[in-house]
Motif scaffolding. Sequence first.
Motif, PDB file in Angstrom:
ATOM      1  N   PHE A 267       6.614  -4.213  -3.354  1.00 56.63           N
ATOM      2  CA  PHE A 267       5.216  -4.615  -3.445  1.00 56.63           C
ATOM      3  C   PHE A 267       4.345  -3.808  -2.502  1.00 56.63           C
ATOM      4  CE2 PHE A 267       6.289  -8.761  -5.511  1.00 56.63           C
ATOM      5  CZ  PHE A 267       5.524  -8.507  -6.626  1.00 56.63           C
ATOM      6  N   LEU A 268       4.913  -3.530  -1.324  1.00 56.58           N
ATOM      7  CA  LEU A 268       4.143  -2.737  -0.368  1.00 56.58           C
ATOM      8  C   LEU A 268       3.871  -1.349  -0.960  1.00 56.58           C
ATOM      9  CD1 LEU A 268       2.827  -2.411   2.360  1.00 56.58           C
ATOM     10  CD2 LEU A 268       5.037  -1.764   3.308  1.00 56.58           C
ATOM     11  N   VAL A 269       4.906  -0.761  -1.561  1.00 58.62           N
ATOM     12  CA  VAL A 269       4.735   0.543  -2.215  1.00 58.62           C
ATOM     13  C   VAL A 269       3.656   0.432  -3.295  1.00 58.62           C
ATOM     14  CG1 VAL A 269       5.830   2.241  -3.722  1.00 58.62           C
ATOM     15  CG2 VAL A 269       7.074   1.344  -1.745  1.00 58.62           C
ATOM     16  N   ALA A 270       3.735  -0.636  -4.096  1.00 64.28           N
ATOM     17  CA  ALA A 270       2.758  -0.821  -5.180  1.00 64.28           C
ATOM     18  C   ALA A 270       1.344  -0.941  -4.620  1.00 64.28           C
ATOM     19  CB  ALA A 270       3.107  -2.072  -5.982  1.00 64.28           C
ATOM     20  N   SER A 271       1.214  -1.643  -3.502  1.00 67.16           N
ATOM     21  CA  SER A 271      -0.120  -1.870  -2.951  1.00 67.16           C
ATOM     22  C   SER A 271      -0.741  -0.605  -2.386  1.00 67.16           C
ATOM     23  CB  SER A 271      -0.062  -2.937  -1.852  1.00 67.16           C
ATOM     24  OG  SER A 271       0.076  -4.204  -2.427  1.00 67.16           O
ATOM     25  N   VAL A 272       0.087   0.263  -1.784  1.00 67.68           N
ATOM     26  CA  VAL A 272      -0.501   1.456  -1.168  1.00 67.68           C
ATOM     27  C   VAL A 272      -0.609   2.628  -2.146  1.00 67.68           C
ATOM     28  CG1 VAL A 272       0.255   0.815   1.149  1.00 67.68           C
ATOM     29  CG2 VAL A 272       1.692   2.326  -0.232  1.00 67.68           C
ATOM     30  N   SER A 273       0.044   2.530  -3.312  1.00 69.43           N
ATOM     31  CA  SER A 273       0.018   3.650  -4.258  1.00 69.43           C
ATOM     32  C   SER A 273      -1.205   3.561  -5.154  1.00 69.43           C
ATOM     33  CB  SER A 273       1.264   3.648  -5.136  1.00 69.43           C
ATOM     34  OG  SER A 273       2.406   3.646  -4.332  1.00 69.43           O
ATOM     35  N   HIS A 274      -1.834   4.712  -5.388  1.00 69.83           N
ATOM     36  CA  HIS A 274      -3.030   4.707  -6.227  1.00 69.83           C
ATOM     37  C   HIS A 274      -2.700   4.847  -7.700  1.00 69.83           C
ATOM     38  CE1 HIS A 274      -6.186   4.605  -3.166  1.00 69.83           C
ATOM     39  NE2 HIS A 274      -5.212   5.076  -2.414  1.00 69.83           N
ATOM     40  N   SER A 275      -1.497   5.357  -7.984  1.00 73.03           N
ATOM     41  CA  SER A 275      -1.134   5.495  -9.396  1.00 73.03           C
ATOM     42  C   SER A 275       0.352   5.250  -9.553  1.00 73.03           C
ATOM     43  CB  SER A 275      -1.469   6.901  -9.878  1.00 73.03           C
ATOM     44  OG  SER A 275      -0.580   7.815  -9.255  1.00 73.03           O
ATOM     45  N   LEU A 276       0.754   5.115 -10.799  1.00 77.46           N
ATOM     46  CA  LEU A 276       2.160   4.881 -11.102  1.00 77.46           C
ATOM     47  C   LEU A 276       3.012   6.046 -10.613  1.00 77.46           C
ATOM     48  CD1 LEU A 276       4.056   2.906 -12.474  1.00 77.46           C
ATOM     49  CD2 LEU A 276       3.761   4.163 -14.582  1.00 77.46           C
ATOM     50  N   LYS A 277       2.481   7.248 -10.756  1.00 79.52           N
ATOM     51  CA  LYS A 277       3.215   8.440 -10.320  1.00 79.52           C
ATOM     52  C   LYS A 277       3.502   8.405  -8.831  1.00 79.52           C
ATOM     53  CE  LYS A 277       3.012  12.439 -13.239  1.00 79.52           C
ATOM     54  NZ  LYS A 277       2.135  13.459 -13.774  1.00 79.52           N
ATOM     55  N   THR A 278       2.465   8.106  -8.055  1.00 76.93           N
ATOM     56  CA  THR A 278       2.653   8.020  -6.601  1.00 76.93           C
ATOM     57  C   THR A 278       3.685   6.949  -6.279  1.00 76.93           C
ATOM     58  OG1 THR A 278       0.250   8.062  -6.680  1.00 76.93           O
ATOM     59  CG2 THR A 278       1.266   8.199  -4.520  1.00 76.93           C
ATOM     60  N   ALA A 279       3.557   5.815  -6.945  1.00 77.76           N
ATOM     61  CA  ALA A 279       4.472   4.709  -6.664  1.00 77.76           C
ATOM     62  C   ALA A 279       5.909   5.127  -6.941  1.00 77.76           C
ATOM     63  CB  ALA A 279       4.092   3.495  -7.508  1.00 77.76           C
ATOM     64  N   GLU A 280       6.101   5.848  -8.047  1.00 73.77           N
ATOM     65  CA  GLU A 280       7.463   6.267  -8.402  1.00 73.77           C
ATOM     66  C   GLU A 280       8.009   7.275  -7.394  1.00 73.77           C
ATOM     67  OE1 GLU A 280       7.624   5.465 -13.191  1.00 73.77           O
ATOM     68  OE2 GLU A 280       7.002   7.431 -12.472  1.00 73.77           O
ATOM     69  N   MET A 281       7.148   8.219  -7.007  1.00 71.54           N
ATOM     70  CA  MET A 281       7.597   9.215  -6.038  1.00 71.54           C
ATOM     71  C   MET A 281       7.957   8.565  -4.711  1.00 71.54           C
ATOM     72  SD  MET A 281       5.090  12.395  -6.792  1.00 71.54           S
ATOM     73  CE  MET A 281       4.866  12.737  -5.068  1.00 71.54           C
ATOM     74  N   LEU A 352       3.503  -9.300   4.073  1.00 68.64           N
ATOM     75  CA  LEU A 352       2.190  -9.446   4.706  1.00 68.64           C
ATOM     76  C   LEU A 352       1.371  -8.160   4.561  1.00 68.64           C
ATOM     77  CD1 LEU A 352       3.184 -11.422   7.927  1.00 68.64           C
ATOM     78  CD2 LEU A 352       2.097 -12.286   5.845  1.00 68.64           C
ATOM     79  N   ALA A 353       2.037  -7.019   4.755  1.00 64.33           N
ATOM     80  CA  ALA A 353       1.318  -5.743   4.645  1.00 64.33           C
ATOM     81  C   ALA A 353       0.820  -5.537   3.219  1.00 64.33           C
ATOM     82  CB  ALA A 353       2.217  -4.596   5.074  1.00 64.33           C
ATOM     83  N   SER A 354       1.645  -5.921   2.226  1.00 67.08           N
ATOM     84  CA  SER A 354       1.213  -5.663   0.851  1.00 67.08           C
ATOM     85  C   SER A 354       0.046  -6.569   0.466  1.00 67.08           C
ATOM     86  CB  SER A 354       2.373  -5.800  -0.133  1.00 67.08           C
ATOM     87  OG  SER A 354       2.868  -7.101  -0.124  1.00 67.08           O
ATOM     88  N   ILE A 355      -0.036  -7.748   1.055  1.00 64.53           N
ATOM     89  CA  ILE A 355      -1.207  -8.601   0.801  1.00 64.53           C
ATOM     90  C   ILE A 355      -2.451  -7.931   1.378  1.00 64.53           C
ATOM     91  CG2 ILE A 355      -2.343 -10.767   1.455  1.00 64.53           C
ATOM     92  CD1 ILE A 355       0.344 -12.110   1.239  1.00 64.53           C
TER      93      ILE A 355
END
Lengths: 361, 304
Positions: A267-281, A352-355
């Motif tokens: 979730f933290l990765v999802a929250s800080v990533s701007h796109s699906l590509k970034t999240a996957e990387m 907490l960080a992802s919130i």
Amino acid sequence: MRSFKTLFIANMKMILRDKQAIFWMFLFPVILMLILGSVFGSSGEAHLDIGVVDLDGSPVTEKIVEALGEIEAFAVHEGEEQEILEKLSDGELSTVLVLQKGFFESLEVGKPGEATIYMDKSNITTSQVAASTLTQIMDEFAGQFVNAPEMINISQEAVQTDDWRYVDFIVPGIIAMTLMMAGMFGLNMEVVKYREKGILRRIKVSPLPLSRFLGSGIFVSLVFALIQTILLLIVGFLAFKININGNYFNIAFVVILGTMSFLALGFLVASVSHSLKTAEMLTNAITMPMMFLAGVFFPLQILPTALVIIAKCLPLYYFGHALREVMVGGASLISVWVDLVVLAGMGTACFLASIKFFRWD
Amino acid sequence: MPAIEIKNLKKSYGEIKAVDGIDLLVEENEVFGILGPNGAGKTTTLEMIETLRRPDSGNISVLGLNPVKKPSEVKEILGVQLQTTVFFDDLSVKETVNLFRSFYKKSLETQGLLELVDLRDKSEAKVTDLSGGQHKRLSIALAVVNDPEIIFLDEPTTGLDPQARRMIWEIISRFRDQGKTVVVTTHYIEEAEYLCDRVAVMDLGKIIVTGSPEELIDRYAPENIITFKLEHDLDIDLISSLAGVTEARVHNSAYTVYTSSPEKTMLSILQTAENRHLAVFEINLKKATLEDVFLKITGKSIRQ
């Protein structure tokens, strides 16, 4: 509550209809387990570091030490008792055999020779592999000497397990790795997709609280984590007859805690990533090193010290370790408290960080 | 009570004033259009009413409720179709509708909803297999699952072919017949003229003018428009001086003439050309549209 149930069913359907998800969640770990198990499982245990202290210094004990040195699976380290035991507590050795003073004299008068096996409490699994092998060798050795088989009296801290093998080691490791992957390439990636597509915004204009939407997703992920665990244990048992000595409640507890911890990291990765590509990387960058360096496929003892230090910085190490100790070693939850605290701590911090970083669009 | 009442609403993104102090009144049971070019502030306005964005200042009342203070109550009585309409890939049409129904306290029957948007025979289809128009219709069905008092449709026909657009217009007309209030944003002139009881024309974050399409045309562009081309160019001042002409423009040999008495002007254009032995091509007479209203007020075209 109606929405929770409907969401739960919808989420289940979506995962079951996603062929790619099914492959990575179920088929891939099973194939991996079968390959690793059959390639390495038959070639015996991985190479282990054993410490030997000969306090007796008699011809018999010297011969025992010599015989141990000839066993391929062992790298034997000799030395002073204190020095060797320190190495054990540093994690450099997995087991130490101490041949007590008077070993030979006892044998001569027909009494059992005294020996002690020290095991690494924090790593019962590998220690067990070593200890049970040591015991076996000592028994055989004693057999050559005298008629009575109980000529050697070995005291050890016993967690009673027979027959430790590589597969017993990797099955929990693969389960930990699979659950990490499911946690980090599952719900969180869906959330990133939902955000990119505007589904999160569509949910935001409905009265459904986001917590319920995500809560149902987390619940589904946990259900799947347990199904994955059961499936992999069944395959491990059918294919390799792995030992499952732990109680099922403890196993389920570690599985759920570990999965939640990695879901939070995801979730933290999802929250800080701007796109699906970034999240996957980003997720690849996090999971890849963990797969290979966190000691889920091979015991840390066979790795150089530098890598051992790295491994102990990776959360997957603690998940794999706890799972292995509880599942195969039959350890209690209290004895793996360090692992559990690390996992719970990471989970809470990431959550907490992802919130804090969460975005709707 | 008005359906929606907005007073001095403002919203900025950094330096950009997306919505710059607008007042708006939407009556119950009318189809209200917000018309304007891309970037005019239509979507931001809608999003503030829908509780998606927090206004910087100003007041919004949705059937007497403030969306900032009581978002959950407002969400129960609103139906929203967002501009991007994408759903969960692996669910069928029916499953998607059922899922969204579960989000609300009260909801309409799935079959009835699908019938309303003519998707009954698609209920088992996966959402990824729907055409663009069917997709939009599904998103409209989802907007009304809770039988809302007020329905927001953000550019419901953008990117659709004329036939698919007609179908959506028909659905929107049904909402009006049911007594609902519909707020629709669009940059299609015909859509606003066909559908809306009243429109607000927006540009650069401000509402320029509000009224029924007929009123606005009568007030801002009462003239008829004659367009034509000539074999050789004539002096534009000569054209301007013809009978009834209020304004004349030429661009690439194509003349646009605004007139208060179209028959007289048409005749004098043809006579003038005849006297000079010039051929006249593509002569057309049309009534002004909201497009011309927009052009008159802002000096620019609504589609850039």
